[in-house]
Design an enzyme around this catalytic site. Structure first.
Site, PDB file in Angstrom:
ATOM      1  N   ARG A  15      -4.094 -78.329  21.333  1.00  0.00           N
ATOM      2  CA  ARG A  15      -2.802 -77.682  21.507  1.00  0.00           C
ATOM      3  C   ARG A  15      -2.061 -78.231  22.716  1.00  0.00           C
ATOM      4  O   ARG A  15      -0.851 -78.386  22.693  1.00  0.00           O
ATOM      5  CB  ARG A  15      -3.023 -76.182  21.664  1.00  0.00           C
ATOM      6  CG  ARG A  15      -1.774 -75.413  21.949  1.00  0.00           C
ATOM      7  CD  ARG A  15      -2.068 -73.929  21.911  1.00  0.00           C
ATOM      8  NE  ARG A  15      -0.859 -73.159  22.051  1.00  0.00           N
ATOM      9  CZ  ARG A  15      -0.357 -72.764  23.212  1.00  0.00           C
ATOM     10  NH1 ARG A  15      -0.980 -73.072  24.311  1.00  0.00           N
ATOM     11  NH2 ARG A  15       0.745 -72.065  23.276  1.00  0.00           N
ATOM     12  N   GLU A  40     -31.711 -82.085  -0.981  1.00  0.00           N
ATOM     13  CA  GLU A  40     -30.857 -82.716  -1.980  1.00  0.00           C
ATOM     14  C   GLU A  40     -29.620 -83.330  -1.322  1.00  0.00           C
ATOM     15  O   GLU A  40     -29.211 -84.446  -1.626  1.00  0.00           O
ATOM     16  CB  GLU A  40     -30.470 -81.657  -3.028  1.00  0.00           C
ATOM     17  CG  GLU A  40     -29.548 -82.127  -4.115  1.00  0.00           C
ATOM     18  CD  GLU A  40     -30.234 -83.065  -5.115  1.00  0.00           C
ATOM     19  OE1 GLU A  40     -29.578 -83.433  -6.082  1.00  0.00           O
ATOM     20  OE2 GLU A  40     -31.421 -83.422  -4.910  1.00  0.00           O
ATOM     21  N   TYR A  41     -29.048 -82.562  -0.385  1.00  0.00           N
ATOM     22  CA  TYR A  41     -27.870 -83.046   0.351  1.00  0.00           C
ATOM     23  C   TYR A  41     -28.227 -84.334   1.097  1.00  0.00           C
ATOM     24  O   TYR A  41     -27.505 -85.325   1.030  1.00  0.00           O
ATOM     25  CB  TYR A  41     -27.403 -81.961   1.327  1.00  0.00           C
ATOM     26  CG  TYR A  41     -26.169 -82.324   2.133  1.00  0.00           C
ATOM     27  CD1 TYR A  41     -24.889 -81.985   1.683  1.00  0.00           C
ATOM     28  CD2 TYR A  41     -26.282 -82.994   3.350  1.00  0.00           C
ATOM     29  CE1 TYR A  41     -23.760 -82.310   2.421  1.00  0.00           C
ATOM     30  CE2 TYR A  41     -25.156 -83.326   4.098  1.00  0.00           C
ATOM     31  CZ  TYR A  41     -23.895 -82.974   3.628  1.00  0.00           C
ATOM     32  OH  TYR A  41     -22.781 -83.301   4.367  1.00  0.00           O
ATOM     33  N   ASP A  42     -29.358 -84.300   1.785  1.00  0.00           N
ATOM     34  CA  ASP A  42     -29.786 -85.475   2.558  1.00  0.00           C
ATOM     35  C   ASP A  42     -29.997 -86.682   1.648  1.00  0.00           C
ATOM     36  O   ASP A  42     -29.740 -87.814   2.035  1.00  0.00           O
ATOM     37  CB  ASP A  42     -31.088 -85.173   3.320  1.00  0.00           C
ATOM     38  CG  ASP A  42     -30.850 -84.166   4.439  1.00  0.00           C
ATOM     39  OD1 ASP A  42     -29.672 -83.913   4.769  1.00  0.00           O
ATOM     40  OD2 ASP A  42     -31.839 -83.612   4.970  1.00  0.00           O
ATOM     41  N   CYS A  73       1.726 -74.894  57.057  1.00  0.00           N
ATOM     42  CA  CYS A  73       0.401 -74.319  56.778  1.00  0.00           C
ATOM     43  C   CYS A  73      -0.358 -75.222  55.802  1.00  0.00           C
ATOM     44  O   CYS A  73       0.083 -75.450  54.679  1.00  0.00           O
ATOM     45  CB  CYS A  73       0.561 -72.927  56.172  1.00  0.00           C
ATOM     46  SG  CYS A  73      -0.998 -72.191  55.669  1.00  0.00           S
ATOM     47  N   GLU A 118      -8.690 -73.161  14.584  1.00  0.00           N
ATOM     48  CA  GLU A 118      -9.447 -73.040  15.813  1.00  0.00           C
ATOM     49  C   GLU A 118     -10.786 -73.753  15.681  1.00  0.00           C
ATOM     50  O   GLU A 118     -11.446 -73.650  14.657  1.00  0.00           O
ATOM     51  CB  GLU A 118      -9.671 -71.540  16.053  1.00  0.00           C
ATOM     52  CG  GLU A 118      -9.936 -71.179  17.464  1.00  0.00           C
ATOM     53  CD  GLU A 118      -8.692 -70.766  18.244  1.00  0.00           C
ATOM     54  OE1 GLU A 118      -7.553 -71.038  17.803  1.00  0.00           O
ATOM     55  OE2 GLU A 118      -8.885 -70.184  19.321  1.00  0.00           O
ATOM     56  N   LYS A 137      -8.929 -62.772  15.638  1.00  0.00           N
ATOM     57  CA  LYS A 137      -8.395 -63.750  16.590  1.00  0.00           C
ATOM     58  C   LYS A 137      -9.578 -64.524  17.160  1.00  0.00           C
ATOM     59  O   LYS A 137     -10.329 -64.025  17.986  1.00  0.00           O
ATOM     60  CB  LYS A 137      -7.618 -63.060  17.706  1.00  0.00           C
ATOM     61  CG  LYS A 137      -6.960 -64.051  18.653  1.00  0.00           C
ATOM     62  CD  LYS A 137      -5.958 -63.369  19.559  1.00  0.00           C
ATOM     63  CE  LYS A 137      -5.113 -64.378  20.306  1.00  0.00           C
ATOM     64  NZ  LYS A 137      -5.885 -65.272  21.163  1.00  0.00           N
ATOM     65  N   GLU A 167      -5.982 -60.807  10.526  1.00  0.00           N
ATOM     66  CA  GLU A 167      -7.088 -61.777  10.670  1.00  0.00           C
ATOM     67  C   GLU A 167      -7.775 -61.597  12.007  1.00  0.00           C
ATOM     68  O   GLU A 167      -7.170 -61.084  12.933  1.00  0.00           O
ATOM     69  CB  GLU A 167      -6.515 -63.212  10.651  1.00  0.00           C
ATOM     70  CG  GLU A 167      -5.659 -63.522   9.469  1.00  0.00           C
ATOM     71  CD  GLU A 167      -4.678 -64.664   9.760  1.00  0.00           C
ATOM     72  OE1 GLU A 167      -4.960 -65.488  10.638  1.00  0.00           O
ATOM     73  OE2 GLU A 167      -3.637 -64.687   9.090  1.00  0.00           O
TER      74      GLU A 167
HETATM   75  S1  IVH Z   1      -1.607 -67.769  14.587  1.00  0.00           S
HETATM   76  C1  IVH Z   1       2.713 -69.037  16.117  1.00  0.00           C
HETATM   77  N1  IVH Z   1      -3.970 -66.859  13.987  1.00  0.00           N
HETATM   78  O1  IVH Z   1      -4.425 -67.583  19.472  1.00  0.00           O
HETATM   79  C2  IVH Z   1       1.339 -68.775  16.629  1.00  0.00           C
HETATM   80  N2  IVH Z   1      -3.687 -67.805  16.128  1.00  0.00           N
HETATM   81  O2  IVH Z   1      -2.021 -66.884  21.306  1.00  0.00           O
HETATM   82  C3  IVH Z   1       0.329 -69.136  15.604  1.00  0.00           C
HETATM   83  N3  IVH Z   1      -5.712 -67.827  17.495  1.00  0.00           N
HETATM   84  O3  IVH Z   1      -3.665 -70.648  20.613  1.00  0.00           O
HETATM   85  C4  IVH Z   1      -1.000 -68.658  15.962  1.00  0.00           C
HETATM   86  N4  IVH Z   1      -7.026 -66.905  16.004  1.00  0.00           N
HETATM   87  O4  IVH Z   1      -5.349 -70.759  18.785  1.00  0.00           O
HETATM   88  C5  IVH Z   1      -3.230 -67.444  14.927  1.00  0.00           C
HETATM   89  N5  IVH Z   1      -6.004 -66.012  13.260  1.00  0.00           N
HETATM   90  C6  IVH Z   1      -5.270 -66.609  14.210  1.00  0.00           C
HETATM   91  C7  IVH Z   1      -5.800 -66.984  15.457  1.00  0.00           C
HETATM   92  C8  IVH Z   1      -4.968 -67.573  16.406  1.00  0.00           C
HETATM   93  C9  IVH Z   1      -6.950 -67.412  17.239  1.00  0.00           C
HETATM   94  C10 IVH Z   1      -5.282 -68.434  18.782  1.00  0.00           C
HETATM   95  C11 IVH Z   1      -4.509 -69.693  18.598  1.00  0.00           C
HETATM   96  C12 IVH Z   1      -3.445 -69.691  19.653  1.00  0.00           C
HETATM   97  C13 IVH Z   1      -3.563 -68.351  20.259  1.00  0.00           C
HETATM   98  C14 IVH Z   1      -2.192 -67.716  20.258  1.00  0.00           C
END
Ligand code: IVH
Length: 697
Positions: free
Chosen positions: A141, A33-35, A449, A178, A120, A118
């Site tokens: 970044r 359907e999406y396609d 060196c 990210e 990371k 959250e």
């Molecule tokens: S908050 C003010 N939340 O970790 C800093 N960063 O060391 C705001 N990262 O380069 C970052 N998951 O890309 C935040 N849930 C998350 C994250 C996250 C991964 C990465 C981010 C940053 C690095 C910071």
């Protein structure tokens, strides 16, 4: 319905389905359907080219390749996070947060703080700018202040809305998050690579990085990249207002169409943080993506603003990392690496082992003292550790597995590269071994060196220094070995003739290199200072020095007492700078570099010299909630220092001091190109004022 209307309906429907699939994980329709919707939109656009638009979902196939990525300066810097590994570091963080908030009366000291917790993500940070709900630009970044413009590539990700859903979004919105590859997508992609007999990717993170940084967006379009939002950089011009907490902000981002981590949770106090960490740790291997820890953020946005930042990291957030991965392997040999400052580092040559997502063949042994302490013998079975981008290290040996033929290692008396004698100088941190002997062995050859010369050149050319693209290890090796280049200044005398002597350097690459060298001439004072490779002067210190002195001549002429007034500069750093600047050889190289045309813009120097008594006579506008000062208090300080504060931004404004939730004034400043600073920078200017002002006043 007109073709134009039908196109609108289809685009909105497709974006809605993208959101259902990518952000909500709850598709509303099947693939077929999406396609069908997609094909209908494509057909209509083909029939009515005048209806085409960059933010049509059909345009995600990728635009034409670029010659290079343009640089994009972030509206507010993309900072990093402080890391913690142990529970007591988390406890200390929570204590600092509570004390910080209690000191401004924001909470009672005994009260627990609400946090947003959250995962990371282990991917690449990007920022996405939206104007009136439409994706305008996207950037990596980079060094935190300036990234690469990867808009064309990011447009190919279906999980990134080209138009925001709903209508309660701010007119100017910068979303941060990210880019990563799901484990399942990564496995499938590698499977396909294998079938085609092509190179496989090492891990999802590398695959994501390589895919995003393609100059040809059509290649990016074929890679299964995903975006997850975790925050907002700038939000201005909102009629609906923004939520009061970070967790609600994430919910809002999800409503606007961004995927956010399902595993996010609002937790209370230290206990809540540690429980969350343990829980996510248990789920880690079953998650759809790689993570390297969890992130805690003070939930209340006003509280975040009050806590503010130290150096390059927020006080209101913390990354709680998982322990690094370890693996066993055999230590085949120990070789010596000579670093930029002559330090000899023993490097373990290992039997290849897969750890922390990559195959490791070398690991650092730090120094001779470490080798003794860990009792490392050549031939030992060792435990190797690798976390994220950190250099792999040998953690310990397994003595029970030591073969009879294992041998001890000792540092050579002479530099293995240039033969100069090896001296044991005191380590920067003043570290000494148990007998009081300084632990760092150094080659005494200095720039005689070749190894040190090569490292100095590589550092000079590196991305965060002069950013000479294409000048890598292999090339520097040849340039130095053939005595074509001795100092950084020699790079600017290079021509095609000299480069033609080098093996394996095609004419085109030689041309590219010369162009990159030429381009690097236009730089910033901070980068230039960093590029010089003064011992212990990293990027942050270089920036402070540039800001404080404003002109290179002033830095070169500064005595130790003057240097000590610069933030981040202590006695060891000051001494290192003095030593460097008083060395005639270094003075000559600097003169040659300037004579070759290396320069930085005057306005940058002026902005950098802002620290030098620059409040007097300058016009400021204050906007948003500053982290510690009220706007009134900030205004009084500025006026007391001889500055002026006005209500609205114009071309006459010198600086806009922006705090959290800064609105239209910030936008206007950006539009007019007025310098935007934060409270910390303002305070630095106020402090630096009378102290550092040289002859003036
Ligand atoms: S908050 C003010 N939340 O970790 C800093 N960063 O060391 C705001 N990262 O380069 C970052 N998951 O890309 C935040 N849930 C998350 C994250 C996250 C991964 C990465 C981010 C940053 C690095 C910071």
């Amino acid at each position: 319905m007109s073709a134009g209307d039908r196109v609108q309906v289809l685009r909105e429907a497709i974006e809605r389905h993208n959101r259902a699939y990518y952000a909500l994980d709850a598709p509303l329709i099947g693939d077929a359907e999406y396609d069908r919707l997609f094909a209908e939109l494509q057909a209509l656009e083909a029939e009515h080219p005048e209806l085409l638009s960059v933010d049509s979902p059909t345009q995600r196939v990728g635009a034409a390749p670029l010659p290079e990525f343009a640089a994009l300066t972030h509206a507010t810097p993309m900072l990093s996070l402080n890391n913690a590994f142990a529970d007591d570091e988390v406890a200390a963080f929570d204590r600092r947060v509570r004390e910080g908030l209690a000191s401004v009366g924001a909470v009672e000291l005994g009260n627990e703080v609400n946090y947003s917790a959250e995962p990371k993500f282990d991917g690449l940070a990007v920022s996405l700018s939206y104007q009136d709900g439409r994706l305008l630009r996207g950037a990596t970044r980079g060094d935190g202040s300036t990234g690469e413009d990867v808009t064309a590539n990011l447009r190919t990700l279906r999980s990134i809305p080209l138009r925001l859903q709903g209508s309660d979004w701010p007119a100017v919105l910068e979303v941060r998050g990210e880019v990563l590859m799901l484990r399942s997508d990564f496995a499938q992609m590698n499977e396909r690579q294998r079938e085609k007999g092509e190179k496989e990717f090492v891990n999802p993170r590398n695959a994501a990085a390589g895919s995003l940084r393609q100059l040809d967006p059509r290649i990016t379009a074929t890679r299964p990249l995903r975006f997850f939002a975790y925050g907002v950089g700038v939000a201005a011009g909102t009629t609906a207002g923004l939520p009061a907490t970070h967790s609600e902000l994430l919910d809002r981002l999800a409503a606007w169409g961004f995927p956010v981590a399902r595993e996010r949770r609002r937790v209370l106090g230290l206990a809540g943080l540690l429980t969350y960490y343990a829980e996510i740790g248990r789920q880690r291997s079953a998650l759809p993506y790689d993570i390297d820890g969890v992130v805690y953020k003070v939930d209340e946005l006003a509280a975040q603003a009050r806590l503010g930042f130290v150096s390059r990291a927020p006080r209101f957030a913390l990354a709680h990392k998982f322990a690094a991965e370890e693996a066993e392997t055999e230590l085949l040999d120990i070789s010596i690496q000579v670093g930029r400052t002559g330090a000899l580092t023993p490097v373990a040559r290992l039997k290849p082992v897969f750890v922390g997502g990559v195959t490791v063949i070398n690991a650092t042994l730090h120094n001779e003292d470490e080798i003794r302490r860990k009792d490392v013998h050549i031939g030992d079975t060792v435990v190797v550790r690798r976390a994220g981008d950190v250099i792999p290290e040998v953690v310990r040996v397994l003595p029970e597995k030591r073969p009879a033929a294992a041998r001890r290692f000792s540092m050579p008396q002479n530099c293995p590269v240039c033969g100069s004698s090896v001296v044991r100088s005191e380590d920067e941190k003043g570290e000494r071994d148990v007998k009081g002997v300084a632990v760092v062995a150094r080659c005494s050859g200095g720039l005689y060196c070749p190894a040190q010369r090569k490292q100095a050149l590589l550092h000079f050319a590196s991305r965060r220094a002069m950013d000479i693209e294409g000048l890598g290890d292999k090339l520097v090796e040849q340039l130095v070995d053939n005595a074509i280049v001795r100092t950084p200044a020699d790079l600017y005398q290079l021509g095609v003739v000299a480069l033609a002597k080098l093996e394996r350097l095609a004419e085109k690459s030689a041309g590219n290199l010369l162009a990159a060298i030429e381009k690097s001439k236009q730089t910033t004072l901070a980068r230039f200072i960093y590029a010089l490779g003064i011992r212990n002067v990293g990027e942050a210190t270089a920036r402070e020095l540039a800001r404080h002195f404003g002109a290179l001549e002033r830095l070169l002429a500064a005595d130790e007492a003057q240097l000590l007034q610069v933030p981040e500069v202590g006695p060891i750093v000051a001494q290192g700078i003095r030593q460097f600047c008083s060395e005639p050889h270094n003075q000559t190289v600097i003169e040659q570099l300037r004579a070759a045309g290396v320069s930085w813009s005057e306005s940058e120097a002026a902005a950098a010299s802002a620290g030098v008594g620059a409040v007097a006579g300058k016009v400021f506008v204050l906007t948003g909630a500053l982290p510690t000062l009220t706007r009134d208090a900030a205004a009084q300080l500025i006026i007391a220092a001889g500055g002026k504060v006005t209500a609205s931004v114009s071309k006459k404004t010198d600086f806009v001091v922006a705090g959290a939730e800064a609105g239209s004034k910030l936008e206007k400043a950006q539009l007019l190109g007025v310098s935007v600073i934060d409270e910390g920078q303002l305070l630095a200017m106020l402090q630096a004022g009378p102290l550092a002002a040289p002859e003036s006043q």
